[in-house]
Scaffold this motif. Structure first.
Motif, short mmCIF file in Angstrom:
data_model
loop_
_atom_site.label_atom_id
_atom_site.label_comp_id
_atom_site.label_asym_id
_atom_site.label_seq_id
_atom_site.Cartn_x
_atom_site.Cartn_y
_atom_site.Cartn_z
N GLY A 208 0.78 -1.22 0.00
CA GLY A 208 0.00 0.00 0.00
C GLY A 208 0.81 1.28 0.00
N TRP A 209 1.91 1.32 0.76
CA TRP A 209 2.66 2.58 0.88
C TRP A 209 3.23 3.03 -0.45
CZ3 TRP A 209 7.60 2.60 -0.76
CH2 TRP A 209 8.35 1.43 -0.67
N ARG A 210 3.42 2.10 -1.38
CA ARG A 210 3.96 2.47 -2.68
C ARG A 210 3.00 3.42 -3.41
NH1 ARG A 210 7.91 -0.49 -5.17
NH2 ARG A 210 6.81 -0.29 -7.16
N VAL A 211 1.72 3.12 -3.32
CA VAL A 211 0.72 3.98 -3.97
C VAL A 211 0.71 5.36 -3.32
CG1 VAL A 211 -1.74 4.26 -4.45
CG2 VAL A 211 -0.69 2.01 -4.65
N TYR A 212 0.83 5.37 -1.98
CA TYR A 212 0.81 6.65 -1.28
C TYR A 212 2.00 7.53 -1.67
CZ TYR A 212 -2.32 3.80 1.59
OH TYR A 212 -3.32 2.97 2.02
N ARG A 213 3.07 6.91 -2.19
CA ARG A 213 4.25 7.66 -2.62
C ARG A 213 4.31 7.85 -4.13
NH1 ARG A 213 9.15 5.29 1.22
NH2 ARG A 213 8.13 5.66 3.23
N GLY A 214 3.22 7.54 -4.80
CA GLY A 214 3.15 7.74 -6.24
C GLY A 214 3.76 6.63 -7.06
N LEU A 215 4.02 5.47 -6.45
CA LEU A 215 4.59 4.32 -7.15
C LEU A 215 3.50 3.31 -7.48
CD1 LEU A 215 7.69 3.79 -4.84
CD2 LEU A 215 7.70 4.83 -7.12
N PRO A 216 3.75 2.40 -8.44
CA PRO A 216 2.78 1.33 -8.70
C PRO A 216 2.60 0.45 -7.47
CG PRO A 216 4.40 1.48 -10.47
CD PRO A 216 4.89 2.35 -9.37
N ALA A 217 1.38 -0.03 -7.28
CA ALA A 217 1.09 -0.87 -6.11
C ALA A 217 1.86 -2.19 -6.14
CB ALA A 217 -0.41 -1.16 -6.03
N VAL A 218 2.10 -2.72 -7.34
CA VAL A 218 2.76 -4.03 -7.47
C VAL A 218 4.27 -3.86 -7.29
CG1 VAL A 218 3.16 -6.03 -8.94
CG2 VAL A 218 0.95 -4.85 -9.01
N ALA A 219 4.80 -4.58 -6.32
CA ALA A 219 6.25 -4.58 -6.06
C ALA A 219 6.84 -5.89 -6.57
CB ALA A 219 6.52 -4.42 -4.57
N VAL A 220 7.96 -5.79 -7.27
CA VAL A 220 8.70 -6.96 -7.75
C VAL A 220 10.10 -6.86 -7.18
CG1 VAL A 220 9.46 -8.26 -9.76
CG2 VAL A 220 7.36 -6.91 -9.88
N SER A 221 10.49 -7.85 -6.39
CA SER A 221 11.77 -7.78 -5.69
C SER A 221 12.41 -9.15 -5.59
CB SER A 221 11.56 -7.20 -4.28
OG SER A 221 10.85 -8.13 -3.47
N ASN A 222 13.61 -9.17 -5.01
CA ASN A 222 14.32 -10.43 -4.75
C ASN A 222 14.50 -10.63 -3.25
OD1 ASN A 222 16.00 -9.41 -7.57
ND2 ASN A 222 14.97 -11.39 -7.55
N ARG A 223 13.53 -10.16 -2.47
CA ARG A 223 13.60 -10.37 -1.02
C ARG A 223 13.46 -11.84 -0.70
NH1 ARG A 223 8.99 -11.38 1.95
NH2 ARG A 223 6.94 -10.87 1.10
N ASP A 224 13.75 -12.20 0.57
CA ASP A 224 13.60 -13.59 0.98
C ASP A 224 12.18 -14.07 0.66
OD1 ASP A 224 16.15 -13.92 1.98
OD2 ASP A 224 15.61 -13.34 4.02
N PRO A 225 12.04 -15.15 -0.10
CA PRO A 225 10.70 -15.60 -0.49
C PRO A 225 9.84 -16.03 0.68
CG PRO A 225 12.35 -17.27 -1.01
CD PRO A 225 13.11 -16.04 -0.60
N ASP A 226 10.49 -16.50 1.76
CA ASP A 226 9.76 -16.99 2.92
C ASP A 226 10.06 -16.15 4.15
OD1 ASP A 226 12.38 -17.72 3.13
OD2 ASP A 226 12.01 -19.82 3.61
N GLY A 227 10.38 -14.87 3.94
CA GLY A 227 10.68 -14.00 5.07
C GLY A 227 9.44 -13.67 5.88
N ARG A 228 9.63 -13.44 7.16
CA ARG A 228 8.52 -13.01 8.01
C ARG A 228 7.97 -11.68 7.50
NH1 ARG A 228 7.97 -15.39 13.09
NH2 ARG A 228 9.52 -17.00 13.52
N TRP A 229 6.66 -11.51 7.62
CA TRP A 229 6.06 -10.25 7.25
C TRP A 229 5.97 -9.38 8.49
CZ3 TRP A 229 5.65 -7.51 3.14
CH2 TRP A 229 4.79 -6.41 3.10
N PHE A 230 7.02 -8.58 8.73
CA PHE A 230 7.11 -7.71 9.89
C PHE A 230 6.78 -8.46 11.19
CE2 PHE A 230 6.34 -4.96 6.25
CZ PHE A 230 7.41 -4.08 6.38
N GLY A 231 7.47 -9.59 11.35
CA GLY A 231 7.34 -10.38 12.57
C GLY A 231 6.44 -11.58 12.45
#
Length: 262
Positions: free
Chosen positions: A93-116
Motif C-alpha cells: 500500500g505505501w507504494r501507492v501513497y508515494r506515487g509508485l505502482p502498487a505491485v512490487a517486484v523484488s528479490n527479497r527472501d521468499p519466505d521471510g517473516r512479514w514484519f514479525g
C-alpha cells in the motif's frame, strides 16, 4: 426499529468476535515497530543453490499490527529452473501513497517473516508445472487493473491482487484464506471465477457476496469478512480466526529410516 438495531448489533458482535480473539490470543500484536520487526527467512523455500528445478510458492502471513487481527498479506515467490534467486510479486500500500505502482517486484527472501509474522505456504508448484506458471504470474502482475489504487478495506489491496493472479493461473488452485480481506473485491464487476478457478463468486464492491467452489467450499462475505464451510476438508471459516478444522489430521506414517518410538 428495535429488532433492526438488535440484528445489527448481533452482526457486529459476530464479525468482531474473531478479531478480538486473535488479539487476545497474541496471534496478532498491536503497536509493532515496523522498522525493527523481524523479516528473516523461516526456512520454507527450497534453497536455489541445491534446488535446480523451477519453484512457485504462494505465501500469506498476518498483516502488520492491528491489521493482523482482521487479515493477512499474501505474495508470490517464483524461481525458474537453474535460477540463483527468487522473484517476489506482491502489492504494498505505501507504494501507492508515494506515487509508485502498487505491485512490487523484488528479490527479497521468499519466505521471510512479514514484519514479525511467520508466513504459511498456500500453494506450490514444482518442475515443469512451475516453469509453465511463472510467465503467467508475471503477466498477471503486469496487467493488474488496480496498480494505481490501494485501500485496506474493502479493496483493492494485496489480497485483491492475489485473487487476480490466482484466477489468471488456475493451475495453482489457490485457496486464499478467509482472512484474506479484500480477496472478494471485484471492482465494478459482480461475477468472477473463484480465486482457485474451481468455482464462481458474486460480490458487491467487496462488501457483500457469495462464493461456491470445489477448492474453497461455500463462503459468505459480509463487510469484507468471511464466514464459510469447506465440506471437502471438513472445516469452517471464521472472520479474523480463519480456517478451523472439524476433524483431526490423519497421522503421518514415519519415514523408512526413522527410529521407532520409545
Amino acid at each position: 426499529m428495535t429488532a433492526t438495531i438488535l440484528v445489527i448489533l448481533m452482526t457486529l458482535v459476530l464479525l468482531l468476535a474473531g478479531p478480538a480473539f486473535v488479539i487476545a490470543s497474541g496471534t496478532a500484536t498491536l503497536g509493532v515497530d515496523w522498522s525493527r520487526a523481524d523479516r528473516a527467512s523461516v526456512g520454507l523455500a527450497p534453497d536455489p543453490a541445491t534446488t535446480q528445478e523451477a519453484v512457485v510458492q504462494v505465501y500469506a502471513a498476518r498483516a502488520l499490527s492491528w491489521r493482523g487481527a482482521f487479515g493477512t498479506h499474501p505474495w508470490f515467490a517464483v524461481k525458474p529452473a537453474g535460477a540463483s534467486a527468487y522473484t517476489v510479486y506482491e502489492v504494498i500500500g505505501w507504494r501507492v501513497y508515494r506515487g509508485l505502482p502498487a505491485v512490487a517486484v523484488s528479490n527479497r527472501d521468499p519466505d521471510g517473516r512479514w514484519f514479525g509474522s511467520a508466513p504459511a505456504v498456500l500453494a506450490e508448484l514444482r518442475g515443469p508445472a512451475a516453469e509453465a506458471a511463472i510467465p503467467k504470474i508475471a503477466e498477471a502482475a503486469q496487467s493488474y487493473p488496480y496498480a494505481g489504487e490501494y485501500r485496506i478495506w474493502p479493496g483493492p489491496n494485496s489480497n485483491t491482487f492475489a485473487a487476480w493472479v490466482g484466477r489468471a493461473v488456475p493451475e495453482l488452485r489457490l485457496d486464499l484464506p478467509s482472512t484474506a480481506l479484500g480477496k472478494d473485491y471485484l471492482g465494478t464487476g459482480l461475477i468472477a471465477r473463484a480465486p482457485s478457478g474451481t468455482g464462481w463468486q458474486v460480490s458487491l464492491f467487496g462488501l457483500a457476496g457469495l462464493l461456491l467452489a470445489r477448492e474453497e467450499g461455500f463462503e459468505v462475505n459480509l463487510l469484507g469478512m468471511t464466514f464459510g464451510v469447506d465440506p471437502f476438508d471438513l472445516a469452517v471459516k471464521i472472520p479474523g480466526v480463519g480456517r478451523v478444522a472439524l476433524s483431526a489430521p490423519a497421522p503421518t506414517a514415519p519415514a523408512a529410516d526413522s527410529p521407532p518410538p520409545g
